[in-house]
Design an enzyme around this catalytic site. Structure first.
Site, short mmCIF file in Angstrom:
data_model
loop_
_atom_site.label_atom_id
_atom_site.label_comp_id
_atom_site.label_asym_id
_atom_site.label_seq_id
_atom_site.Cartn_x
_atom_site.Cartn_y
_atom_site.Cartn_z
N TYR A 36 0.84 -1.21 0.00
CA TYR A 36 0.00 0.00 0.00
C TYR A 36 0.87 1.26 0.00
CZ TYR A 36 -3.84 3.12 1.18
OH TYR A 36 -4.78 4.12 1.16
N ASP A 37 1.91 1.23 0.82
CA ASP A 37 2.77 2.41 0.93
C ASP A 37 3.39 2.78 -0.40
OD1 ASP A 37 4.03 1.31 4.17
OD2 ASP A 37 2.25 2.47 3.65
N SER A 82 -3.27 8.50 11.37
CA SER A 82 -2.31 7.57 10.77
C SER A 82 -0.91 8.13 10.99
CB SER A 82 -2.58 7.43 9.27
OG SER A 82 -3.88 6.97 9.02
N LEU A 83 0.09 7.36 10.56
CA LEU A 83 1.47 7.81 10.64
C LEU A 83 2.05 7.98 9.25
CD1 LEU A 83 2.95 5.59 13.52
CD2 LEU A 83 2.58 8.06 13.59
N GLU A 116 9.77 2.84 19.20
CA GLU A 116 8.97 1.68 19.59
C GLU A 116 8.76 0.80 18.37
OE1 GLU A 116 6.29 5.00 21.44
OE2 GLU A 116 5.40 3.06 21.91
N LYS A 118 6.80 -1.14 15.69
CA LYS A 118 5.47 -0.99 15.11
C LYS A 118 4.84 -2.38 14.99
CE LYS A 118 3.00 1.27 11.32
NZ LYS A 118 2.18 0.12 10.92
N CYS A 413 -10.91 -12.40 -25.74
CA CYS A 413 -11.32 -12.48 -24.34
C CYS A 413 -11.45 -13.94 -23.91
CB CYS A 413 -12.64 -11.75 -24.14
SG CYS A 413 -13.33 -11.91 -22.47
N CYS A 431 -11.83 -6.08 -23.07
CA CYS A 431 -12.95 -6.70 -23.77
C CYS A 431 -14.04 -5.64 -23.85
CB CYS A 431 -13.45 -7.93 -23.01
SG CYS A 431 -14.94 -8.65 -23.74
N CYS A 436 -20.29 -9.74 -22.20
CA CYS A 436 -19.27 -10.65 -21.67
C CYS A 436 -19.65 -11.07 -20.24
CB CYS A 436 -17.91 -9.97 -21.66
SG CYS A 436 -16.61 -10.95 -20.90
#
Length: 678
Positions: A36-37, A82-83, A116, A118, A413, A431, A436
């Protein structure tokens, strides 16, 4: 050939939105943080380079997703932010330079950092009144979460009563609930014996456990908890805590377990040493950790620095490098999405990666396969960094078996055998057959989704059954279904059929914006659909809107405008609209809503005034501010001119603020705007 910016931006937003939905709403994350990051950073970079392509529904324009509705929603007394992430020491140094510049005065020489580990679990907010645990909730979107107090009471490391003789009237404690690795292995062994699906990793298992409706199941799984911060009232007998280190010690005194592997570091050199020590040492820990949280120790500095819209300025997460692993490609398959996009996937020998068993990896598109020269039988290196599922990083050509041949991307397809089309300038083949099965399947699932028509009981499994039994050939066909037809499907009894028929009928009453979103027009997300519905109150008006009219709406860019125009030009889409109208769907704002809006706009003091919004506002997204202005009768434009009446400026306002001052335009901050809108 790389993706054109509009195409890549759309892909990134779609991928990140799906991941956020799974994480925040379903509590069933399928994307690792490192993945994700990296996607998020790519999105930020592309939007920075192409600001005209920023859309209101982009993940960069919001804080999070809404909590699920199976539990009671509760608003946090204090938001859970968030961080910000750093991925190397250079970025950590840049963060230090930023907060130092932000402090106007002298920086204390002994400020220092608290480091700390995580923990890879689920963030939890606990509320104590007069020393008694009265509420526990998930993070949710940071503002609103789900109350799971009964489940949290089963965690032995969460005290039900604080260990204080005279506790403050209110204490807020934040921490991470997690599943120890040994416990995780035992749970999966038991699930395997019972023939149940295995949890992919401890994080998923912890999230799923916390959302169990039966707290006895939660108790049996023996979750653990580390506290990492607290909030105390300023009055009463609360102790005066001056630092993060003191707060952690006080948490211990109150009866909480805090991570014993924390460390007070005088400078970034010590932070680096701490990180490197645990980058290796984490492999021996009884739980998973995906990085190090670095916080300014001094609470007075934290208070002075404050928060951005999403992150505290005084803390950052330094993440471990994404893991990589070698495996062998057994096959290459292609999947077809609801927009017709064809995505190749590598099917591989199972391999363990960051606590997850991986068997498939995305290959993105035909160009990526050619770039890698990937062949069936190749040994490849995969990593958890860059996509919803793992990606193939490189091919180990020296290990290639003899007689392998280059992969030939399909020309038709795999679902309907129609010829695939690759639009000029795009990397994704599609497609274009509206009949479809894959497109129909995806379209129906999207139409019935929570943010669209919200048809309970019409999930992917039932959609597949409806298509396989020939009961639907388009979205509109679901409104002709009968109870008898549904009961002919496997595992569909009389009661289930009746409930589904009722849910389908109820969907006819959903508002116009939801219907627009449900149509699945490319690039039109939930927020875009709401903007379109407000600016074009009937479908007839929207269909007649020109490209220029659409693009002139704040929040609707060139890409969305062209997509809307193109969608309405397709005969099959016009036929779909006609059938849906005949079924009784709403394709206009209600008259009451339109009348109320018109009256409000006409009577407001800003009616007819022109606004420009720039920079980052403290609490509102720019799109939210724009909608408030338009609801009161004002207009919002993207550029400053002599016709501009007000400039709403947040942090990092830039050149628009300079131009507004040159023209003598009145400036407003967020508070002044809100006062003006009253």
């Amino acid at each position: 050939m790389s993706d054109a910016p509009p195409t890549r931006l759309a892909q990134l937003r779609s991928q990140l939105q799906k991941a956020a939905y799974a994480y925040y709403v379903l509590d069933a994350p399928f994307m690792e943080d490192a993945v994700y990051d990296q996607l998020y950073r790519e999105l930020v970079a592309l939007e920075t380079a192409h600001p005209q392509l920023i859309t209101p529904d982009s993940p960069t324009q919001r804080i999070g997703d809404q909590p699920a509705t199976q539990f009671t929603s509760v608003k946090h007394n204090i938001p859970l932010y968030s961080l910000e992430n750093a991925f190397d020491f250079g970025e950590l140094t840049q963060w230090e330079q930023r907060w130092q510049r932000a402090l106007a005065g002298e920086i204390p020489s002994d400020s220092g950092y608290v480091c700390e580990l995580k923990i890879d679990g689920s963030a939890i907010a606990l509320t104590y009144e007069n020393g008694i645990l009265v509420r526990g909730a998930t993070r949710g979107d940071g503002v609103t979460g789900e109350e799971i107090t009964q489940n949290l009471r089963t965690i032995r490391t969460i005290p039900l009563r604080l260990n204080l003789d005279n506790p403050p009237p209110l204490v807020e404690v934040r921490g991470e609930a997690f599943l120890p690795l040994e416990t995780f292995e035992k749970i999966n062994q038991e699930r395997e014996k019972a023939g149940e699906n295995l949890f992919a990793n401890p994080r998923n298992a912890a999230a799923g456990t916390l959302r169990q409706l039966d707290s006895r199941i939660v108790a049996a799984r023996k979750l653990d908890f580390f506290a990492y911060t607290l909030h105390l009232p300023e009055s009463h007998n609360s102790p005066q805590l001056n630092s993060q280190w003191e707060a952690l010690e006080f948490l211990k005194k109150m009866g909480f377990r805090v991570n014993p592997n924390r460390e007070l570091c005088p400078n970034l050199t010590a932070v680096k040493n701490y990180f490197e020590k645990w980058d290796e040492g984490r492999k021996k820990l009884p739980y998973l950790t995906d990085g190090v949280v670095v916080k300014l120790n001094d609470f007075s500095l934290q208070a002075e620095l404050g928060f951005t819209q999403k992150f505290p300025r005084w803390a950052i997460a330094l993440k471990y490098a994404a893991e990589e692993a070698p495996t062998t490609v057994k096959d290459i398959i292609v999947n077809v999405g609801r927009t017709g996009a064809v995505t190749p996937m590598a099917v591989m020998e199972p391999v363990q990666l960051a606590g997850t068993t991986v068997q498939r990896a995305t290959l993105h598109n035909e160009d990526r396969i050619k770039e890698l020269d990937l062949r069936i039988g190749d040994t490849v290196v995969i990593r958890k960094a860059g996509e919803i599922i793992p990606e193939v990083l490189r091919v180990l050509v020296d290990l290639r078996p003899e007689a392998t041949i280059p992969y030939e991307f399909p020309s038709h397809c795999p679902e309907c055998n129609s010829a695939l089309v690759r639009p000029p300038g795009e990397a994704v083949a599609r497609c274009v057959n509206s009949s479809c099965p894959a497109i129909l399947r995806g379209s129906l699932v999207h139409w019935a989704g929570r943010d669209a028509l919200d048809i309970q009981g019409l999930g992917e499994k039932n959609v597949i059954l409806l298509i396989e039994h020939g009961l639907v050939q388009s979205i509109a066909d679901i409104y002709d279904l009968t109870s008898e037809q549904l009961q002919s499907l496997p595992r569909m009894g009389q009661k289930s059929a009746a409930n589904l028929i009722q849910a389908i009928a109820h969907s006819k009453n959903q508002d116009y914006a939801r219907v627009l979103y449900g149509l699945g027009i490319r690039f039109v997300g939930k927020v875009n659909a709401e903007i379109l519905a407000q600016n074009f109150p009937t479908l007839e008006q929207l269909q007649k809107a020109s490209f220029a009219q659409l693009q002139g709406v704040y929040g609707i860019g060139e890409e969305i405008a062209q997509s809307v125009v193109d969608w309405f030009r397709v005969d099959a889409n016009q036929q779909l609209i006609e059938k849906l109208q005949q079924a009784g769907l709403t394709f206009a704002q209600t008259q009451t809503a339109q009348t109320q809006t018109a009256q409000t706009q006409a009577n407001h003091q800003i009616s007819g005034k022109t606004f420009v919004i720039t920079g980052t506002l403290p609490t509102l997204k720019r799109t939210e501010a724009a909608e408030k202005i338009k609801a009161a009768g004002g207009k919002v434009t993207s550029s400053v001119s002599k016709n501009t009446d007000y400039l709403v400026a947040g942090d990092n306002a830039g050149s628009k603020l300079d131009k507004a001052r040159q023209l003598g335009i009145q400036e407003l901050n967020e508070n002044q705007l809100l006062e003006l809108l009253v």
